[in-house]
Design a protein around this motif. Structure first.
Motif, short mmCIF file in Angstrom:
data_model
loop_
_atom_site.label_atom_id
_atom_site.label_comp_id
_atom_site.label_asym_id
_atom_site.label_seq_id
_atom_site.Cartn_x
_atom_site.Cartn_y
_atom_site.Cartn_z
N ARG A 291 51.88 34.92 34.58
CA ARG A 291 52.60 36.20 34.67
C ARG A 291 52.30 37.09 33.48
NH1 ARG A 291 58.02 32.93 36.49
NH2 ARG A 291 57.65 32.97 38.74
N ALA A 292 52.13 36.50 32.31
CA ALA A 292 51.87 37.29 31.11
C ALA A 292 50.53 38.00 31.18
CB ALA A 292 51.93 36.39 29.87
N VAL A 293 49.48 37.30 31.64
CA VAL A 293 48.17 37.96 31.68
C VAL A 293 48.10 38.99 32.81
CG1 VAL A 293 46.95 36.07 30.56
CG2 VAL A 293 47.11 36.10 33.06
N ILE A 294 48.82 38.74 33.90
CA ILE A 294 48.89 39.75 34.95
C ILE A 294 49.64 40.98 34.44
CG2 ILE A 294 49.92 40.29 37.19
CD1 ILE A 294 49.20 37.47 38.10
N ALA A 295 50.73 40.75 33.72
CA ALA A 295 51.51 41.86 33.16
C ALA A 295 50.71 42.65 32.13
CB ALA A 295 52.80 41.33 32.54
N GLY A 296 49.93 41.95 31.33
CA GLY A 296 49.22 42.62 30.25
C GLY A 296 47.83 43.10 30.58
N GLU A 297 47.16 42.41 31.51
CA GLU A 297 45.75 42.69 31.75
C GLU A 297 45.45 43.31 33.11
OE1 GLU A 297 43.00 41.72 29.44
OE2 GLU A 297 44.81 41.92 28.22
N ASP A 298 46.22 42.92 34.14
CA ASP A 298 45.76 43.30 35.49
C ASP A 298 46.89 43.11 36.51
OD1 ASP A 298 44.34 43.76 37.81
OD2 ASP A 298 42.97 42.07 37.57
N SER A 299 47.75 44.11 36.63
CA SER A 299 48.91 43.99 37.52
C SER A 299 48.51 43.96 39.00
CB SER A 299 49.88 45.15 37.28
OG SER A 299 49.26 46.39 37.59
N LYS A 300 47.29 44.40 39.31
CA LYS A 300 46.82 44.42 40.71
C LYS A 300 45.93 43.22 41.04
CE LYS A 300 46.87 49.49 40.77
NZ LYS A 300 46.03 50.71 40.95
#
Length: 233
Positions: free
Chosen positions: A70-79
């Motif tokens: 969740r952290a890397v999606i939130a910070g790097e790539d929400s899509k």
């Protein structure tokens, strides 16, 4: 007796032969990494050559704490779960920032593009490298699942000087594995990813601290909206 091809014809055919072998080798390479974990990367080799070492402790996606995903999606790539490897809006925004001549802290790369670069290529820019990155991104999006892309990303991304992967990063900064991360710890590791040689997840200050807090806040939205669902289907 078969006549020999003229030198001119052989030279004319050479680019096509090179292209054929490049496509064949790259497809087989990507296919292999669908099942076999990358043993080492060009970035790791560069760190070893520079005397930094390359600490890496592979951990399967099933064991890595979901907050790290969740952290890397939130910070790097929400899509991440909805795009096909490329986020056109993010690329266009990065291009506009470049044209304005300002300091560009964030690029337009998706997690898929970063995985392609980290697993198969080298660091640094340039149109040639970016072109190869696009090709390998297309291949992994076609031949791997989103779960596999995330797994490889979280194990080969640089998380500190001579440190690779979320698990090695967790051991370095918090003295435990990536299967025991708190939300704040996961957010801090994600905040380090854009500049891993210049940021620290332990008692971060300034932008790194603020960015980590922003990621931690966004992780709630990732969970509520199921933006990480494709990794766990």
């Amino acid at each position: 007796m078969r006549p020999k091809r003229s030198l001119g014809r052989r030279l004319l055919l050479l680019p096509f032969k090179i292209l054929f072998w490049f496509v064949l080798v790259s497809v087989l390479w990507v296919l292999a990494y669908r099942f076999v974990n990358p043993p080492i990367t060009f970035t790791q080799l560069a760190d070893i050559a520079a005397g930094n070492g390359a600490q890496s402790q592979w951990m399967s996606i099933g064991r890595i704490d979901r907050d790290m995903v969740r952290a890397v999606i939130a910070g790097e790539d929400s899509k991440f779960c909805t795009h096909n490897g490329f986020d056109r809006e993010a690329i266009e925004a990065a291009w506009r920032r470049n044209q304005e001549g300002g300091s560009v802290l964030r690029g337009g790369s998706t997690i898929s593009q970063q995985t392609a670069k980290n697993a198969f290529l080298w660091q640094g820019g340039g149109f040639f490298r970016k072109g190869l990155e696009a090709w390998f991104t297309l291949l992994i999006e076609t031949m791997w699942s989103k779960r596999r892309i995330m797994e490889v990303y979280l194990n080969v991304a640089e998380t500190g000087i001579g440190t690779y992967g979320a698990n090695a990063g967790a051991q370095r900064y918090f003295n435990h594995g990536a299967d025991q991360l708190t939300r704040q710890e996961a957010a801090r590791i994600a905040a380090v990813l854009p500049l891993p040689k210049r940021r620290d997840a332990v008692a971060p200050a300034g932008f790194t601290r603020r960015y980590g807090n922003t990621i931690a806040a966004r992780m709630g939205a990732v969970e509520r909206q199921g933006l990480d669902a494709c990794v766990y289907e």
